[in-house]
Each structure stands twice: as structure tokens, then as C-alpha cells.
Design a protein around this motif. Structure first.
Motif, PDB file in Angstrom:
ATOM      1  N   THR A 187       5.336   1.813  -9.717  1.00  0.00           N
ATOM      2  CA  THR A 187       4.735   0.546  -9.282  1.00  0.00           C
ATOM      3  C   THR A 187       4.350  -0.381 -10.433  1.00  0.00           C
ATOM      4  O   THR A 187       3.966  -1.532 -10.182  1.00  0.00           O
ATOM      5  CB  THR A 187       3.480   0.806  -8.423  1.00  0.00           C
ATOM      6  OG1 THR A 187       2.525   1.557  -9.192  1.00  0.00           O
ATOM      7  CG2 THR A 187       3.837   1.582  -7.160  1.00  0.00           C
ATOM      8  N   LYS A 188       4.449   0.076 -11.674  1.00  0.00           N
ATOM      9  CA  LYS A 188       4.007  -0.751 -12.806  1.00  0.00           C
ATOM     10  C   LYS A 188       4.604  -2.160 -12.810  1.00  0.00           C
ATOM     11  O   LYS A 188       3.896  -3.132 -13.052  1.00  0.00           O
ATOM     12  CB  LYS A 188       4.316  -0.042 -14.125  1.00  0.00           C
ATOM     13  CG  LYS A 188       3.231   0.923 -14.575  1.00  0.00           C
ATOM     14  CD  LYS A 188       3.580   1.578 -15.900  1.00  0.00           C
ATOM     15  CE  LYS A 188       2.511   2.592 -16.288  1.00  0.00           C
ATOM     16  NZ  LYS A 188       2.876   3.322 -17.533  1.00  0.00           N
ATOM     17  N   PRO A 189       5.907  -2.335 -12.560  1.00  0.00           N
ATOM     18  CA  PRO A 189       6.477  -3.698 -12.614  1.00  0.00           C
ATOM     19  C   PRO A 189       6.131  -4.576 -11.412  1.00  0.00           C
ATOM     20  O   PRO A 189       6.488  -5.751 -11.385  1.00  0.00           O
ATOM     21  CB  PRO A 189       7.994  -3.431 -12.651  1.00  0.00           C
ATOM     22  CG  PRO A 189       8.160  -1.981 -12.941  1.00  0.00           C
ATOM     23  CD  PRO A 189       6.962  -1.325 -12.366  1.00  0.00           C
ATOM     24  N   VAL A 228       0.848  -1.181   0.000  1.00  0.00           N
ATOM     25  CA  VAL A 228       0.000   0.000   0.000  1.00  0.00           C
ATOM     26  C   VAL A 228       0.891   1.241   0.000  1.00  0.00           C
ATOM     27  O   VAL A 228       1.755   1.389   0.866  1.00  0.00           O
ATOM     28  CB  VAL A 228      -0.941   0.014   1.221  1.00  0.00           C
ATOM     29  CG1 VAL A 228      -1.750   1.303   1.255  1.00  0.00           C
ATOM     30  CG2 VAL A 228      -1.867  -1.208   1.183  1.00  0.00           C
ATOM     31  N   PHE A 229       0.656   2.131  -0.966  1.00  0.00           N
ATOM     32  CA  PHE A 229       1.495   3.313  -1.158  1.00  0.00           C
ATOM     33  C   PHE A 229       0.734   4.577  -0.786  1.00  0.00           C
ATOM     34  O   PHE A 229      -0.368   4.826  -1.295  1.00  0.00           O
ATOM     35  CB  PHE A 229       1.952   3.402  -2.617  1.00  0.00           C
ATOM     36  CG  PHE A 229       2.954   2.354  -3.013  1.00  0.00           C
ATOM     37  CD1 PHE A 229       4.312   2.634  -3.005  1.00  0.00           C
ATOM     38  CD2 PHE A 229       2.534   1.080  -3.383  1.00  0.00           C
ATOM     39  CE1 PHE A 229       5.247   1.664  -3.366  1.00  0.00           C
ATOM     40  CE2 PHE A 229       3.453   0.102  -3.742  1.00  0.00           C
ATOM     41  CZ  PHE A 229       4.813   0.395  -3.732  1.00  0.00           C
ATOM     42  N   LEU A 230       1.353   5.384   0.076  1.00  0.00           N
ATOM     43  CA  LEU A 230       0.801   6.673   0.491  1.00  0.00           C
ATOM     44  C   LEU A 230       1.721   7.784  -0.010  1.00  0.00           C
ATOM     45  O   LEU A 230       2.918   7.789   0.276  1.00  0.00           O
ATOM     46  CB  LEU A 230       0.697   6.757   2.018  1.00  0.00           C
ATOM     47  CG  LEU A 230      -0.056   5.622   2.727  1.00  0.00           C
ATOM     48  CD1 LEU A 230      -0.080   5.880   4.230  1.00  0.00           C
ATOM     49  CD2 LEU A 230      -1.465   5.465   2.186  1.00  0.00           C
ATOM     50  N   HIS A 231       1.174   8.721  -0.745  1.00  0.00           N
ATOM     51  CA  HIS A 231       1.943   9.841  -1.284  1.00  0.00           C
ATOM     52  C   HIS A 231       2.150  10.924  -0.229  1.00  0.00           C
ATOM     53  O   HIS A 231       1.645  10.825   0.901  1.00  0.00           O
ATOM     54  CB  HIS A 231       1.217  10.433  -2.493  1.00  0.00           C
ATOM     55  CG  HIS A 231      -0.137  10.990  -2.139  1.00  0.00           C
ATOM     56  ND1 HIS A 231      -0.314  12.201  -1.504  1.00  0.00           N
ATOM     57  CD2 HIS A 231      -1.389  10.477  -2.304  1.00  0.00           C
ATOM     58  CE1 HIS A 231      -1.593  12.434  -1.308  1.00  0.00           C
ATOM     59  NE2 HIS A 231      -2.287  11.389  -1.773  1.00  0.00           N
ATOM     60  N   HIS A 257       2.984  -8.097 -10.913  1.00  0.00           N
ATOM     61  CA  HIS A 257       3.087  -9.538 -11.163  1.00  0.00           C
ATOM     62  C   HIS A 257       3.398 -10.314  -9.888  1.00  0.00           C
ATOM     63  O   HIS A 257       3.233 -11.536  -9.840  1.00  0.00           O
ATOM     64  CB  HIS A 257       4.175  -9.809 -12.208  1.00  0.00           C
ATOM     65  CG  HIS A 257       5.570  -9.595 -11.718  1.00  0.00           C
ATOM     66  ND1 HIS A 257       6.112  -8.335 -11.594  1.00  0.00           N
ATOM     67  CD2 HIS A 257       6.528 -10.475 -11.297  1.00  0.00           C
ATOM     68  CE1 HIS A 257       7.347  -8.452 -11.126  1.00  0.00           C
ATOM     69  NE2 HIS A 257       7.621  -9.721 -10.930  1.00  0.00           N
ATOM     70  N   GLU A 258       3.842  -9.606  -8.847  1.00  0.00           N
ATOM     71  CA  GLU A 258       4.267 -10.277  -7.621  1.00  0.00           C
ATOM     72  C   GLU A 258       3.473  -9.847  -6.393  1.00  0.00           C
ATOM     73  O   GLU A 258       3.368 -10.592  -5.422  1.00  0.00           O
ATOM     74  CB  GLU A 258       5.759 -10.003  -7.393  1.00  0.00           C
ATOM     75  CG  GLU A 258       6.403 -10.815  -6.295  1.00  0.00           C
ATOM     76  CD  GLU A 258       7.910 -10.583  -6.226  1.00  0.00           C
ATOM     77  OE1 GLU A 258       8.531 -11.138  -5.309  1.00  0.00           O
ATOM     78  OE2 GLU A 258       8.449  -9.842  -7.075  1.00  0.00           O
ATOM     79  N   PHE A 259       2.895  -8.635  -6.464  1.00  0.00           N
ATOM     80  CA  PHE A 259       2.212  -8.069  -5.311  1.00  0.00           C
ATOM     81  C   PHE A 259       0.853  -7.490  -5.705  1.00  0.00           C
ATOM     82  O   PHE A 259       0.626  -7.148  -6.860  1.00  0.00           O
ATOM     83  CB  PHE A 259       3.053  -6.942  -4.687  1.00  0.00           C
ATOM     84  CG  PHE A 259       4.431  -7.350  -4.269  1.00  0.00           C
ATOM     85  CD1 PHE A 259       4.637  -8.027  -3.075  1.00  0.00           C
ATOM     86  CD2 PHE A 259       5.531  -7.067  -5.071  1.00  0.00           C
ATOM     87  CE1 PHE A 259       5.906  -8.404  -2.684  1.00  0.00           C
ATOM     88  CE2 PHE A 259       6.808  -7.445  -4.698  1.00  0.00           C
ATOM     89  CZ  PHE A 259       6.995  -8.115  -3.498  1.00  0.00           C
ATOM     90  N   ARG A 260       0.003  -7.385  -4.713  1.00  0.00           N
ATOM     91  CA  ARG A 260      -1.239  -6.621  -4.860  1.00  0.00           C
ATOM     92  C   ARG A 260      -0.892  -5.175  -4.505  1.00  0.00           C
ATOM     93  O   ARG A 260      -0.593  -4.856  -3.353  1.00  0.00           O
ATOM     94  CB  ARG A 260      -2.317  -7.160  -3.927  1.00  0.00           C
ATOM     95  CG  ARG A 260      -3.663  -6.455  -4.059  1.00  0.00           C
ATOM     96  CD  ARG A 260      -4.664  -7.024  -3.058  1.00  0.00           C
ATOM     97  NE  ARG A 260      -5.948  -6.352  -3.142  1.00  0.00           N
ATOM     98  CZ  ARG A 260      -6.955  -6.529  -2.291  1.00  0.00           C
ATOM     99  NH1 ARG A 260      -6.823  -7.401  -1.294  1.00  0.00           N
ATOM    100  NH2 ARG A 260      -8.082  -5.863  -2.436  1.00  0.00           N
ATOM    101  N   VAL A 261      -0.902  -4.309  -5.502  1.00  0.00           N
ATOM    102  CA  VAL A 261      -0.421  -2.932  -5.336  1.00  0.00           C
ATOM    103  C   VAL A 261      -1.615  -1.979  -5.246  1.00  0.00           C
ATOM    104  O   VAL A 261      -2.424  -1.903  -6.173  1.00  0.00           O
ATOM    105  CB  VAL A 261       0.492  -2.526  -6.507  1.00  0.00           C
ATOM    106  CG1 VAL A 261       0.936  -1.077  -6.358  1.00  0.00           C
ATOM    107  CG2 VAL A 261       1.701  -3.453  -6.587  1.00  0.00           C
ATOM    108  N   ILE A 262      -1.687  -1.251  -4.149  1.00  0.00           N
ATOM    109  CA  ILE A 262      -2.763  -0.288  -3.929  1.00  0.00           C
ATOM    110  C   ILE A 262      -2.148   1.077  -3.675  1.00  0.00           C
ATOM    111  O   ILE A 262      -1.299   1.229  -2.787  1.00  0.00           O
ATOM    112  CB  ILE A 262      -3.652  -0.705  -2.748  1.00  0.00           C
ATOM    113  CG1 ILE A 262      -4.382  -2.010  -3.092  1.00  0.00           C
ATOM    114  CG2 ILE A 262      -4.664   0.368  -2.401  1.00  0.00           C
ATOM    115  CD1 ILE A 262      -4.479  -2.947  -1.965  1.00  0.00           C
TER     116      ILE A 262
END
Length: 271
Positions: free
Chosen positions: A34-36, A18-21, A39-44
Motif C-alpha cells: 500500500t505504500k504507493p 480499507v484493507f482487511l488481512h 498520494h491518491e487514497f486514504r489508506v487504512i
């Protein structure tokens, strides 16, 4: 009253990242970075309150913003995540870690700090508030963004600087003033690092004007389990200035963690 959900993007599957700006940024800060990872993580990636497409709240305190994050993650059925916070997003991440420690299996302070504002910094926040109220948000963004990049990177990062200026200029004045006040008044959260039940990653630029190297040195030893990446010729915006290095540092850290293998760590360390 129930807090409204935050705007977010979501890609991939696997352990949740989870990414907070940060201040006057948005979830778009992380788009290319976060584009790459999907394939390995659930990116939020979330828009913090009042930023991007998220509604403007009445309360901009770090505790309130952390509650907004918590509600949104619960609605997404996320029970545990690696929480990554850039700058002000790191302040929110620390407030989240303090209030909801059971919901993180790792923490990354990406050019951020657990230390409170110094008196000098508080006075600087007040002057910035006065500037915004007199001259507007757009004028602030014209001077705020470029110096966050190391001087040696400003030419090569021209597109990134323009992108962040545009995002900042779209931020409402109420959000800018509210966040400046909240950052000025935030509490010391070094104890959160000292008592952390989970590993902590610090990503620090050696030329960071917002979170000086000395500040990171003051706190990176506090967690029982910490990893530190000091990056030369990097200011406050490593996701643009050294994309490959900062992404590799985060991925390596994330791959070393999982909700399963941190359970043993939790059972032997009290928060």
C-alpha cells in the motif's frame, strides 16, 4: 457492550481504501503493497480481532468481526470506502457488505470467496484445530505458509514467507482456534454478490490452493458489475507473488469508482 476499536495504520488522503488481512496475518501484510497508494487514497489497514495488536474477542464469527470493523471505521469518520479483503478478510468484508451496505462504494475479494466451506474443508479445519491444540501455533506456521505461494514463487518469495510465518507465530492460540471454527461455520454469502449495489473486483491466482480457480469461476459472474483478474503462476499471496500486477488491478478498479459516481448505481439497484 461496545466492541473495542481495532488497531490500524492510516496514510494519505482521498477516497478511503480499507484493507482487511486474512487468517493468522496482520495489517503488516499490506505495508509494502500500500505504500504507493497514499498520494491518491486514504489508506487504512486494520488488525482484525485477535490479530496483530487488536484485542482477542469472545466471538470470532464473521458477523462479529464485521461489527468490529464497522465501529472502527465510524470512529475514523469514514462514511464510505472501497473494502479490500484477503482470504478470511474477504469473508469479513462480505459480512460487512451484508450488514452495512451503505458504507461501501466498492468491494474487492483478494484471493477470497463468498462460498461456504465444503464438507471436506470443514473436516480439514477440524483436523487443523486438533493439530494446533496438540502441537501449538508455531508448528502450524512451519507448514502452513509456504504452500500458499505458487511453487515457482517460493524461492523468490523467501523473505515474504518468513515474514508471514513470523506474523502467524505471534498469533494467540485462542485466535487461531476461534477463527478456524468461525471460517468452518460461516454462511454462504453468494447472495451478497448477487444483490450487490456496488462493483466487485475479484483477484484470483490460478494456482491458489486455498481458493481454487473453479470457486472464483462459480461466483465472479454473480454481481451485476464485476471485474476479474486471473493471475498465472500465482497462488494465494498475490500481493507478494505479483505485487505490481495486483496493485495495478486494484488501483485501476479504485480509480474507476468514487462515492459520488456510485450513488447513481445505488439508486437503480436495490440490495
Amino acid at each position: 457492550m461496545t466492541n473495542p476499536s481495532l488497531s490500524y495504520t492510516q496514510t494519505g488522503s482521498g477516497p478511503a481504501l480499507v484493507f482487511l488481512h486474512g487468517f493468522c496475518e496482520s495489517k503488516d501484510l499490506w505495508t509494502d503493497f500500500t505504500k504507493p497508494l497514499g498520494h491518491e487514497f486514504r489508506v487504512i489497514c486494520l488488525d482484525l480481532p485477535g490479530h496483530g495488536e487488536s484485542p482477542v474477542p469472545q466471538d470470532f464469527s464473521m458477523e462479529s468481526q464485521a461489527r468490529h470493523v464497522h465501529e472502527t471505521l465510524k470512529k475514523l469518520d469514514i462514511d464510505s470506502c472501497l473494502l479490500v479483503g484477503h482470504s478470511m478478510g474477504g469473508y469479513v468484508a462480505l459480512a460487512f457488505a451484508q450488514a452495512f451496505p451503505e458504507m461501501i462504494y466498492g468491494l474487492c475479494l483478494f484471493h477470497s470467496s463468498a462460498l461456504p466451506d465444503s464438507q471436506e474443508k470443514k473436516e480439514s479445519r477440524n483436523k487443523t484445530i486438533e493439530f494446533v491444540e496438540k502441537n501449538g501455533v508455531q508448528k502450524l506456521m512451519d507448514t502452513l505458509i509456504a504452500p500458499l505461494f505458487a511453487e515457482s514463487n517460493q524461492k523468490s518469495c523467501k523473505e515474504a514467507i518468513k515474514k508471514m510465518q513470523d506474523i502467524g507465530k505471534a498469533t494467540k492460540e485462542a485466535t487461531v482456534v476461534g477463527c478456524l471454527q468461525a471460517m468452518r461455520d460461516r454462511q454462504d454469502r453468494t447472495a451478497v454478490l448477487q444483490k450487490s449495489q456496488v462493483p466487485v473486483l475479484f483477484i484470483a491466482g490460478k494456482e491458489d490452493p486455498a481458493v481454487p480457480l473453479e470457486a472464483t469461476l462459480q461466483q465472479c459472474h454473480l454481481p451485476e458489475d464485476s471485474t476479474v483478474h486471473f493471475l498465472g503462476h500465482v497462488g494465494h499471496m498475490g500481493m507478494f507473488e505479483r505485487t505490481t500486477l495486483t496493485r495495478a488491478a486494484l488501483v485501476q478498479f479504485a480509480e474507476s469508482l468514487s462515492p459520488a459516481n456510485t450513488q447513481k448505481y445505488r439508486s437503480t439497484n436495490s440490495f
